[in-house]
Design a protein around this motif. Structure first.
Motif, PDB file in Angstrom:
ATOM      1  N   ARG A  17       0.827  -1.211   0.000  1.00  0.00           N
ATOM      2  CA  ARG A  17       0.000   0.000   0.000  1.00  0.00           C
ATOM      3  C   ARG A  17       0.860   1.259   0.000  1.00  0.00           C
ATOM      4  O   ARG A  17       0.561   2.235  -0.695  1.00  0.00           O
ATOM      5  N   VAL A  18       1.926   1.236   0.768  1.00  0.00           N
ATOM      6  CA  VAL A  18       2.808   2.403   0.845  1.00  0.00           C
ATOM      7  C   VAL A  18       3.564   2.598  -0.466  1.00  0.00           C
ATOM      8  O   VAL A  18       3.600   3.694  -1.038  1.00  0.00           O
ATOM      9  N   LEU A  19       4.171   1.533  -0.982  1.00  0.00           N
ATOM     10  CA  LEU A  19       5.046   1.670  -2.144  1.00  0.00           C
ATOM     11  C   LEU A  19       4.294   1.980  -3.425  1.00  0.00           C
ATOM     12  O   LEU A  19       4.889   2.492  -4.377  1.00  0.00           O
ATOM     13  N   LEU A  20       2.986   1.709  -3.473  1.00  0.00           N
ATOM     14  CA  LEU A  20       2.209   2.072  -4.652  1.00  0.00           C
ATOM     15  C   LEU A  20       2.305   3.567  -4.939  1.00  0.00           C
ATOM     16  O   LEU A  20       2.235   3.993  -6.095  1.00  0.00           O
ATOM     17  N   HIS A  21       2.489   4.370  -3.900  1.00  0.00           N
ATOM     18  CA  HIS A  21       2.573   5.822  -4.078  1.00  0.00           C
ATOM     19  C   HIS A  21       3.890   6.248  -4.723  1.00  0.00           C
ATOM     20  O   HIS A  21       4.021   7.405  -5.129  1.00  0.00           O
ATOM     21  N   TYR A  22       4.853   5.326  -4.799  1.00  0.00           N
ATOM     22  CA  TYR A  22       6.171   5.701  -5.304  1.00  0.00           C
ATOM     23  C   TYR A  22       6.483   5.087  -6.668  1.00  0.00           C
ATOM     24  O   TYR A  22       7.615   5.179  -7.147  1.00  0.00           O
ATOM     25  N   LEU A  23       5.498   4.502  -7.322  1.00  0.00           N
ATOM     26  CA  LEU A  23       5.753   3.804  -8.584  1.00  0.00           C
ATOM     27  C   LEU A  23       6.266   4.743  -9.674  1.00  0.00           C
ATOM     28  O   LEU A  23       7.062   4.347 -10.520  1.00  0.00           O
ATOM     29  N   ASN A  24       5.805   5.986  -9.684  1.00  0.00           N
ATOM     30  CA  ASN A  24       6.186   6.906 -10.754  1.00  0.00           C
ATOM     31  C   ASN A  24       7.362   7.803 -10.398  1.00  0.00           C
ATOM     32  O   ASN A  24       7.736   8.676 -11.179  1.00  0.00           O
ATOM     33  N   GLY A  25       7.944   7.582  -9.224  1.00  0.00           N
ATOM     34  CA  GLY A  25       9.102   8.371  -8.799  1.00  0.00           C
ATOM     35  C   GLY A  25      10.370   7.547  -8.925  1.00  0.00           C
ATOM     36  O   GLY A  25      10.429   6.412  -8.426  1.00  0.00           O
ATOM     37  N   PRO A  26      11.407   8.070  -9.575  1.00  0.00           N
ATOM     38  CA  PRO A  26      12.632   7.290  -9.753  1.00  0.00           C
ATOM     39  C   PRO A  26      13.401   7.123  -8.450  1.00  0.00           C
ATOM     40  O   PRO A  26      13.374   7.990  -7.578  1.00  0.00           O
ATOM     41  N   LEU A  27      14.099   6.013  -8.343  1.00  0.00           N
ATOM     42  CA  LEU A  27      15.038   5.782  -7.258  1.00  0.00           C
ATOM     43  C   LEU A  27      16.327   6.550  -7.564  1.00  0.00           C
ATOM     44  O   LEU A  27      16.500   7.052  -8.680  1.00  0.00           O
ATOM     45  N   PRO A  28      17.246   6.680  -6.609  1.00  0.00           N
ATOM     46  CA  PRO A  28      18.457   7.465  -6.861  1.00  0.00           C
ATOM     47  C   PRO A  28      19.230   7.049  -8.113  1.00  0.00           C
ATOM     48  O   PRO A  28      19.892   7.865  -8.738  1.00  0.00           O
ATOM     49  N   SER A  29      19.139   5.786  -8.498  1.00  0.00           N
ATOM     50  CA  SER A  29      19.861   5.298  -9.677  1.00  0.00           C
ATOM     51  C   SER A  29      19.148   5.636 -10.979  1.00  0.00           C
ATOM     52  O   SER A  29      19.696   5.422 -12.067  1.00  0.00           O
ATOM     53  N   GLY A  30      17.923   6.147 -10.891  1.00  0.00           N
ATOM     54  CA  GLY A  30      17.129   6.385 -12.090  1.00  0.00           C
ATOM     55  C   GLY A  30      16.207   5.227 -12.425  1.00  0.00           C
ATOM     56  O   GLY A  30      15.378   5.335 -13.339  1.00  0.00           O
ATOM     57  N   HIS A  31      16.351   4.113 -11.715  1.00  0.00           N
ATOM     58  CA  HIS A  31      15.448   2.980 -11.912  1.00  0.00           C
ATOM     59  C   HIS A  31      14.148   3.208 -11.140  1.00  0.00           C
ATOM     60  O   HIS A  31      14.042   4.099 -10.291  1.00  0.00           O
ATOM     61  N   TYR A  32      13.173   2.362 -11.427  1.00  0.00           N
ATOM     62  CA  TYR A  32      11.850   2.505 -10.834  1.00  0.00           C
ATOM     63  C   TYR A  32      11.432   1.187 -10.184  1.00  0.00           C
ATOM     64  O   TYR A  32      11.975   0.117 -10.506  1.00  0.00           O
ATOM     65  N   ILE A  33      10.457   1.274  -9.288  1.00  0.00           N
ATOM     66  CA  ILE A  33       9.834   0.057  -8.752  1.00  0.00           C
ATOM     67  C   ILE A  33       8.955  -0.529  -9.844  1.00  0.00           C
ATOM     68  O   ILE A  33       8.042   0.133 -10.335  1.00  0.00           O
ATOM     69  N   ARG A  34       9.232  -1.769 -10.226  1.00  0.00           N
ATOM     70  CA  ARG A  34       8.484  -2.407 -11.316  1.00  0.00           C
ATOM     71  C   ARG A  34       7.629  -3.578 -10.833  1.00  0.00           C
ATOM     72  O   ARG A  34       6.891  -4.172 -11.608  1.00  0.00           O
ATOM     73  N   GLY A  35       7.732  -3.918  -9.558  1.00  0.00           N
ATOM     74  CA  GLY A  35       6.914  -5.008  -9.044  1.00  0.00           C
ATOM     75  C   GLY A  35       7.151  -5.214  -7.560  1.00  0.00           C
ATOM     76  O   GLY A  35       8.180  -4.814  -7.012  1.00  0.00           O
ATOM     77  N   ILE A  36       6.162  -5.821  -6.909  1.00  0.00           N
ATOM     78  CA  ILE A  36       6.251  -6.187  -5.495  1.00  0.00           C
ATOM     79  C   ILE A  36       5.751  -7.625  -5.390  1.00  0.00           C
ATOM     80  O   ILE A  36       4.601  -7.906  -5.726  1.00  0.00           O
ATOM     81  N   SER A  45      10.310 -12.111   4.525  1.00  0.00           N
ATOM     82  CA  SER A  45      10.906 -11.089   3.681  1.00  0.00           C
ATOM     83  C   SER A  45       9.892 -10.641   2.642  1.00  0.00           C
ATOM     84  O   SER A  45       8.785 -11.183   2.547  1.00  0.00           O
ATOM     85  N   ILE A  46      10.267  -9.632   1.880  1.00  0.00           N
ATOM     86  CA  ILE A  46       9.454  -9.172   0.762  1.00  0.00           C
ATOM     87  C   ILE A  46      10.383  -8.989  -0.429  1.00  0.00           C
ATOM     88  O   ILE A  46      11.567  -8.669  -0.258  1.00  0.00           O
ATOM     89  N   ARG A  47       9.865  -9.200  -1.626  1.00  0.00           N
ATOM     90  CA  ARG A  47      10.694  -9.109  -2.829  1.00  0.00           C
ATOM     91  C   ARG A  47      10.225  -7.925  -3.668  1.00  0.00           C
ATOM     92  O   ARG A  47       9.081  -7.886  -4.118  1.00  0.00           O
ATOM     93  N   LEU A  48      11.123  -6.978  -3.884  1.00  0.00           N
ATOM     94  CA  LEU A  48      10.819  -5.787  -4.663  1.00  0.00           C
ATOM     95  C   LEU A  48      11.575  -5.848  -5.974  1.00  0.00           C
ATOM     96  O   LEU A  48      12.768  -6.146  -5.989  1.00  0.00           O
ATOM     97  N   VAL A  49      10.882  -5.548  -7.048  1.00  0.00           N
ATOM     98  CA  VAL A  49      11.467  -5.611  -8.383  1.00  0.00           C
ATOM     99  C   VAL A  49      11.732  -4.190  -8.875  1.00  0.00           C
ATOM    100  O   VAL A  49      10.837  -3.341  -8.841  1.00  0.00           O
ATOM    101  N   THR A  50      12.960  -3.929  -9.311  1.00  0.00           N
ATOM    102  CA  THR A  50      13.304  -2.608  -9.840  1.00  0.00           C
ATOM    103  C   THR A  50      13.988  -2.745 -11.189  1.00  0.00           C
ATOM    104  O   THR A  50      14.540  -3.802 -11.525  1.00  0.00           O
ATOM    105  N   GLY A  51      13.959  -1.654 -11.945  1.00  0.00           N
ATOM    106  CA  GLY A  51      14.609  -1.660 -13.248  1.00  0.00           C
ATOM    107  C   GLY A  51      14.245  -0.420 -14.029  1.00  0.00           C
ATOM    108  O   GLY A  51      13.602   0.502 -13.502  1.00  0.00           O
TER     109      GLY A  51
END
Length: 218
Positions: A17-36, A45-51
């Protein structure tokens, strides 16, 4: 410490629920959250997909498996904001991981994160301001919130003005808060604080509110 499967599942849902708000904001590397991805329940644990935002295939994506129970406080579970800070740290600077922590999952690179090797910064004022705004607009409760967010305005490095009204009363109250303060306690007390008789007064410089309340030092 082993947490109950229901607790792990609930925490994974809260983080999503929290990370859905950050889908359109880039991470410091310029990559994005692409899946949870929900890890198997036995894995706490939880698995977060970035790219890249527009990845051509799974081979451009990375799955970060992040433990939910921090090693220095295994009785607690990391929340969405803390997981976000870990993810940002993983995308800052050059990261080197032991070969036994890297594998392949569903065609994506899979990294088992060691939290003891991650330098995770604390949430800053902007993160806390977002938490305040999100909590007021998307409360995680079935009850209708008694306090409604009508607008907001950033004020300096550590200032935030909230424009609020309450049930059955459309008169807007401007509330000045400090995002670096104790925001959990503030959000809990906010409805009663702005309802107190004699608290606050008219702000001649702000035509957007009927009353202004200063809670920056609360």
């Amino acid at each position: 410490m082993n947490h109950a499967p229901d607790d792990i599942a609930e925490q994974q849902a809260e983080i999503t629920r929290v990370l859905l708000h950050y889908l359109n904001g880039p991470l410091p590397s310029g990559h994005y959250i692409r899946g949870i991805l929900p890890s198997p329940t036995a894995d706490q644990s939880i698995r977060l997909v970035t790219g890249p935002r527009h990845s051509a295939g799974r081979d451009e994506l990375t799955v970060w498996e992040i433990p939910l129970a921090p090693p220095d406080s295994p009785e607690d579970l990391l929340d969405g904001e803390e997981i976000l800070q870990v993810l940002r740290s993983l995308h800052t600077g050059t990261q080197i991981f032991a070969s036994d922590r890297i594998s392949t999952l569903m065609g994506m690179e899979h990294v088992a994160v060691d939290l003891t090797a991650v330098d995770t910064p604390s949430a800053g004022p902007d993160d806390n301001a977002f938490t305040i705004l999100r909590t007021l607009t998307c409360p995680w409760t079935e009850d209708e919130p008694s306090t409604r967010l009508r607008g907001f305005l950033y004020a300096g490095h550590d200032g935030l003005r909230l424009y609020l009204d309450q049930a059955q009363d459309r008169a807007v109250v401007a509330v000045d808060v400090r995002p670096s303060g104790a925001i959990t306690a503030l959000l809990t007390a906010l409805p009663s604080l702005i309802s107190e008789e004699g608290r606050g007064g008219y702000d001649p410089d702000d035509p957007h509110c009927a009353r202004a309340v200063d809670l920056r030092n609360w």
